[in-house]
Scaffold this active site. Sequence first.
Site, PDB file in Angstrom:
ATOM      1  N   GLU A   1      35.468  41.252  47.024  1.00  0.00           N
ATOM      2  CA  GLU A   1      34.789  42.477  46.598  1.00  0.00           C
ATOM      3  C   GLU A   1      33.857  43.090  47.645  1.00  0.00           C
ATOM      4  O   GLU A   1      32.687  43.358  47.364  1.00  0.00           O
ATOM      5  CB  GLU A   1      34.039  42.192  45.276  1.00  0.00           C
ATOM      6  CG  GLU A   1      34.999  41.710  44.197  1.00  0.00           C
ATOM      7  CD  GLU A   1      34.311  41.236  42.900  1.00  0.00           C
ATOM      8  OE1 GLU A   1      33.080  41.294  42.833  1.00  0.00           O
ATOM      9  OE2 GLU A   1      35.028  40.803  41.995  1.00  0.00           O
TER      10      GLU A   1
ATOM     11  N   ASN B 140      40.058  40.177  48.680  1.00  0.00           N
ATOM     12  CA  ASN B 140      40.353  40.379  47.258  1.00  0.00           C
ATOM     13  C   ASN B 140      39.349  41.388  46.694  1.00  0.00           C
ATOM     14  O   ASN B 140      38.150  41.312  46.990  1.00  0.00           O
ATOM     15  CB  ASN B 140      40.154  39.007  46.584  1.00  0.00           C
ATOM     16  CG  ASN B 140      40.588  38.947  45.143  1.00  0.00           C
ATOM     17  OD1 ASN B 140      41.683  39.358  44.808  1.00  0.00           O
ATOM     18  ND2 ASN B 140      39.722  38.402  44.283  1.00  0.00           N
TER      19      ASN B 140
ATOM     20  N   HIS C 257      41.838  43.872  36.816  1.00  0.00           N
ATOM     21  CA  HIS C 257      41.158  43.810  35.512  1.00  0.00           C
ATOM     22  C   HIS C 257      41.322  45.189  34.884  1.00  0.00           C
ATOM     23  O   HIS C 257      40.560  46.106  35.181  1.00  0.00           O
ATOM     24  CB  HIS C 257      39.678  43.464  35.689  1.00  0.00           C
ATOM     25  CG  HIS C 257      39.463  42.084  36.228  1.00  0.00           C
ATOM     26  ND1 HIS C 257      39.771  40.962  35.505  1.00  0.00           N
ATOM     27  CD2 HIS C 257      38.995  41.649  37.422  1.00  0.00           C
ATOM     28  CE1 HIS C 257      39.499  39.882  36.215  1.00  0.00           C
ATOM     29  NE2 HIS C 257      39.038  40.275  37.390  1.00  0.00           N
TER      30      HIS C 257
ATOM     31  N   GLU D  37      43.941  38.632  39.473  1.00  0.00           N
ATOM     32  CA  GLU D  37      43.071  38.375  38.315  1.00  0.00           C
ATOM     33  C   GLU D  37      43.489  39.237  37.122  1.00  0.00           C
ATOM     34  O   GLU D  37      42.645  39.804  36.413  1.00  0.00           O
ATOM     35  CB  GLU D  37      41.597  38.642  38.682  1.00  0.00           C
ATOM     36  CG  GLU D  37      41.140  37.877  39.910  1.00  0.00           C
ATOM     37  CD  GLU D  37      39.658  38.056  40.233  1.00  0.00           C
ATOM     38  OE1 GLU D  37      38.894  38.568  39.401  1.00  0.00           O
ATOM     39  OE2 GLU D  37      39.263  37.666  41.354  1.00  0.00           O
TER      40      GLU D  37
ATOM     41  N   ASP E 152      44.162  40.912  33.852  1.00  0.00           N
ATOM     42  CA  ASP E 152      43.945  40.912  32.404  1.00  0.00           C
ATOM     43  C   ASP E 152      43.889  42.366  31.945  1.00  0.00           C
ATOM     44  O   ASP E 152      43.632  43.271  32.747  1.00  0.00           O
ATOM     45  CB  ASP E 152      42.727  40.090  31.936  1.00  0.00           C
ATOM     46  CG  ASP E 152      41.430  40.412  32.656  1.00  0.00           C
ATOM     47  OD1 ASP E 152      41.262  41.530  33.167  1.00  0.00           O
ATOM     48  OD2 ASP E 152      40.548  39.516  32.689  1.00  0.00           O
TER      49      ASP E 152
HETATM   50  O1  9MR Z   1      35.714  34.464  35.259  1.00  0.00           O
HETATM   51  C1  9MR Z   1      34.474  34.395  35.935  1.00  0.00           C
HETATM   52  C2  9MR Z   1      33.370  34.240  34.909  1.00  0.00           C
HETATM   53  O2  9MR Z   1      33.478  32.998  34.233  1.00  0.00           O
HETATM   54  C3  9MR Z   1      32.024  34.356  35.602  1.00  0.00           C
HETATM   55  O3  9MR Z   1      30.992  34.329  34.634  1.00  0.00           O
HETATM   56  C4  9MR Z   1      31.973  35.642  36.400  1.00  0.00           C
HETATM   57  C5  9MR Z   1      30.652  35.809  37.126  1.00  0.00           C
HETATM   58  O4  9MR Z   1      30.636  36.948  37.925  1.00  0.00           O
HETATM   59  O5  9MR Z   1      33.024  35.640  37.348  1.00  0.00           O
HETATM   60  C6  9MR Z   1      34.257  35.657  36.726  1.00  0.00           C
HETATM   61  O6  9MR Z   1      35.290  35.821  37.678  1.00  0.00           O
HETATM   62  C7  9MR Z   1      35.227  36.980  38.490  1.00  0.00           C
HETATM   63  C8  9MR Z   1      35.928  36.662  39.779  1.00  0.00           C
HETATM   64  O7  9MR Z   1      35.335  35.536  40.370  1.00  0.00           O
HETATM   65  C9  9MR Z   1      35.899  37.836  40.729  1.00  0.00           C
HETATM   66  N1  9MR Z   1      36.393  39.033  40.134  1.00  0.00           N
HETATM   67  C10 9MR Z   1      35.839  39.364  38.837  1.00  0.00           C
HETATM   68  C11 9MR Z   1      35.954  38.179  37.890  1.00  0.00           C
HETATM   69  C12 9MR Z   1      35.483  38.572  36.500  1.00  0.00           C
HETATM   70  O8  9MR Z   1      34.116  38.825  36.511  1.00  0.00           O
END
Ligand code: 9MR
Length: 449
Positions: free
Chosen positions: A157, A198, A234, A262, A264
């Site tokens: 990011e 990513n 997402h 990722e 969803d």
């Molecule tokens: O799925 C992850 C969640 O359990 C955490 O609380 C969160 C914290 O920022 O991160 C989530 O995963 C993220 C991923 O590492 C990067 N892209 C966005 C994802 C969803 O927030």
Amino acid sequence: MRSLRTGLSLASLVTGLALLLAAPAAHAADTPLRDLAAAKGKVIGTAVTGSKLTGAYGDIAGAQFSSLTPGNAMKWGTVEPAQGTFDWTEADQIVAFAQAHNQQVRGHTLVWHNQNPSWLTNGSWTPAQLSGLLQNHISTEVGRYKGKIASWDVVNEPFNEDGTYRPTLWYDGLGADYIANALTWAHAADPAAKLYINDYNVEGVNAKSTALYNLVKSLKARGVPIDGVGLQAHLILGQVPSTLQQNIQRFADLGVDVAITELDIRMALPADSAKLAQQKADFTSVVAACVAVTRCVNVTVWGFTDSDSWVPGTFPGYGAATPYDENYAPKPAYYGISGALGGTTPTPPPPAGACQAAYSVTSQWNTGFTGQVTISCSGASLSSWKANWTFGAGQQITQAWNATCTQSGTVVSCANASYNGSVPDGGSVTFGFNGSWSGSNPVPVVTLG
Ligand code: 9MR
């Protein structure tokens, strides 16, 4: 045949045949996603939580997917909560599970602005110290799993929505070259691992994905080791970007791999059959876009079950974003994925007599469109009807004819007029409407109620 050659007795052969006959006929739809993906030259993955990898969760994760991404286990805040004190427990567990199930691991993630340990974010560091900390972190983590991680999300990011660099601990302290350096250090620690950048909201062609494109292009021109881009995906119900495949293709044409990392697709709760049908269509189009581009190598869902998804906690009122429900039953979305991977969907035969509704956009201009819905019956008939759907991209009905339509938020319901409630067996009725749209105008799934 091998058993026969090794002298299997006729009696046990007969028993074996009986068992085979007694077993339920294997339906093509039962082919695990990982086998369907492999036949297309793709890898299908899921994010996982290490502590859950037993029972039904472990069975599905192991049987259906050929790649695992630790959802949180490899983030800096997890692996080095205090400076110099490491906790690899969950990361090791996931890697061991993957090896036991012949799965790849996507390492996630080495350089990010979130989920860093507080000793790091609260410290005050000179650029040289910060750079040393980052190099050490990357060398330690990538080195620990050398040979066991297929791909790393090295940098996560890095961009703002407008394509400028996101101001972070790393960018502010080290400038844009923190990205090239991180890739170079990761490559030194495991030359065989594929190294990715990513990001989210880079699935379609837009300012942010173009910034990523330009970055990858310049990194390649400089000889920096960059192997792929991760499009997080997402997404929101009904809003798969129409330029997804084109965007994947332009990265592939740069000479890098692409992964959907990722995936969803969230919806306003509660889920209903129309939303789940739309979600199936959306999963289908994302996976199909990857299947269509040779260098799109991996589609990973961000949690395979609604019971293990970040969505409800982050977007109150939204959820049901994954291919399995909270009780591990496959949802229509699962069959969207399997269908796009070439599996046959077990569509139940239509009931002996049924009426159905078909939606189409008949014309569209800059801010408006005309649509129509045809309700047709075969082996059944109606004396009154209601057609219901959910607009996925903010469309708004402005006027309708041959039906009375109401719209509340995204939910539209159109009831028959006084003169066309009756749809005979073998007959059909059509009504029309005008609406407004902006951005995209995806076709919703209409249900009759
Ligand atoms: O799925 C992850 C969640 O359990 C955490 O609380 C969160 C914290 O920022 O991160 C989530 O995963 C993220 C991923 O590492 C990067 N892209 C966005 C994802 C969803 O927030």
